[in-house]
Design an enzyme around this catalytic site. Sequence first.
Site, short mmCIF file in Angstrom:
data_model
loop_
_atom_site.label_atom_id
_atom_site.label_comp_id
_atom_site.label_asym_id
_atom_site.label_seq_id
_atom_site.Cartn_x
_atom_site.Cartn_y
_atom_site.Cartn_z
N ARG A 63 17.56 2.33 37.34
CA ARG A 63 17.16 2.91 38.63
C ARG A 63 18.40 3.07 39.51
NH1 ARG A 63 15.91 -0.42 42.24
NH2 ARG A 63 14.49 -1.70 41.02
N TYR A 116 8.88 26.61 52.12
CA TYR A 116 8.17 26.27 50.90
C TYR A 116 6.97 25.40 51.29
CZ TYR A 116 7.14 23.98 46.47
OH TYR A 116 6.50 23.49 45.37
N ASP A 189 17.86 24.06 51.90
CA ASP A 189 17.20 24.08 50.59
C ASP A 189 17.75 25.30 49.86
OD1 ASP A 189 15.51 24.53 48.42
OD2 ASP A 189 13.71 23.84 49.48
N LYS A 214 13.70 24.75 39.22
CA LYS A 214 13.72 26.21 39.26
C LYS A 214 14.97 26.74 38.55
CE LYS A 214 10.08 25.21 41.66
NZ LYS A 214 10.12 25.05 43.10
C1 PLP Z 1 9.60 24.16 44.07
C2 PLP Z 1 10.32 24.05 45.35
C3 PLP Z 1 10.44 22.81 46.01
C4 PLP Z 1 9.78 21.54 45.50
O1 PLP Z 1 10.34 21.11 44.30
P1 PLP Z 1 9.53 20.35 43.14
O2 PLP Z 1 10.55 20.22 42.06
O3 PLP Z 1 8.36 21.19 42.77
O4 PLP Z 1 9.11 19.03 43.71
C5 PLP Z 1 11.16 22.78 47.19
N1 PLP Z 1 11.71 23.89 47.71
C6 PLP Z 1 11.61 25.08 47.12
C7 PLP Z 1 12.24 26.29 47.75
C8 PLP Z 1 10.92 25.21 45.93
O5 PLP Z 1 10.79 26.42 45.35
#
Ligand code: PLP
Length: 412
Positions: A63, A116, A189, A214
């Site tokens: 961890r 998001y 982000d 992603k």
């Molecule tokens: C998918 C996504 C998230 C969240 O991420 P997870 O891996 O699904 O927890 C946050 N911000 C954006 C822009 C996303 O597309």
Amino acid sequence: MPVSTPEHATTHDLTSAGFSTRAIHAGQDPDATTGAVVPPIYQVSTYKQDGVGGLRNGYEYSRSGNPTRTALEEALAAVEGGAAGFAFASGLAAEDTLLRAVLRPGDHVVVPDDAYGGTYRLIARVFGPWGVDHTPADLSDPDAVLAAIEPGRTKLVWVETPTNPLLGIADIAVLAAHARSAGALLVVDNTFATPYLQQPLALGADVVVHSTTKYIGGHSDVVGGAVVVADGAQLPVGLTGPTGTTSVADAVGYHQNASGAVAGPFDSWLTLRGLKTLAVRMDRHTANAQAVAAHLAAHPAVTEVIYPGLESHPGHEVAARQMRGFGGMVSFRTGSEESAVAVCGATRVFTLAESLGGVESLIEHPARMTHGSVAGTALEVPADLVRVSVGIEDLEDLLADLDQALAAGRDA
Ligand SMILES: *Cc1c(COP(=O)(O)O)cnc(C)c1O
């Protein structure tokens, strides 16, 4: 006990190397024992100590640190140009840890008015009851952001650019200056743009977060998240972190271990594998998306195409200035909810699914799928909106598929 940060011996200096050289080599020297050319999956929970407290390279318990995760964290920091990277079990776990590390009850956050959906839900419905307030703002309008900032109370400005799913563009450098003058952190982000297309830390952001699920993972086979902290980033004015310092990286590192939502070794390895090809994938995603956007813009069944690479997009100039390319996401409107839903159900190459950023093209209806959780809020999206994540398949096949789906949508 302070968190021990495992040390990883890097033999070559990559500070002046190009993007893909860093993505392929940072944190990823051949294995010291065997010469394995990629970091092995250290599927292990604990490490033998050479006498009590005699840790080998700082590894104690997985961890707190795991060599496969360390490799990913160093690579993520290198590709974003940050001082420290942290890998998590999901993008939302990364966001949750960051927010807990830098906010306290009574604080206020400015969030994008088309954030998001999961980020908005986390801030509004999880952090709200713990005493953190938020104000949605249109981030493409710096004056609206300035008006939403409450000096003394606003500790964080959350930026997405491009936003999801309306692909709004925020000027990172301008917003970073606004946040700084209010004593707040600017968090970007960078999931949609990726570090290949956009470098928020170089534009003045303090922290970058990712859903590595992603584009960075890139193959729709792993869920993960990341936080990358700028060199020297300091906690919001007045806050001292749990290690007694005002360093954002120290606070995030402490919380990563203390809350424990870490990326596992196999997930770290898959994500690292994806990261190596990010640049070549993004070049193809971007070229395909630009062509898809132009094709849709000329299509009679489409009432509006939203893509920052089109000159008609209000954020086109800012995007051209701060991005290397416009990315793989395209949104469009069909004039009615029924036709939008019908188009989403009629594609054969584009797969009807949530998520984005994989090599395969995906299509979705945000109002009923990814953004269902924000219905009835300031973040509600148009009912006739369709979002596509343009993959790296052959362009002709993608265009033909959209054409036949739009024809089916028109008959709906
Ligand atoms: C998918 C996504 C998230 C969240 O991420 P997870 O891996 O699904 O927890 C946050 N911000 C954006 C822009 C996303 O597309």
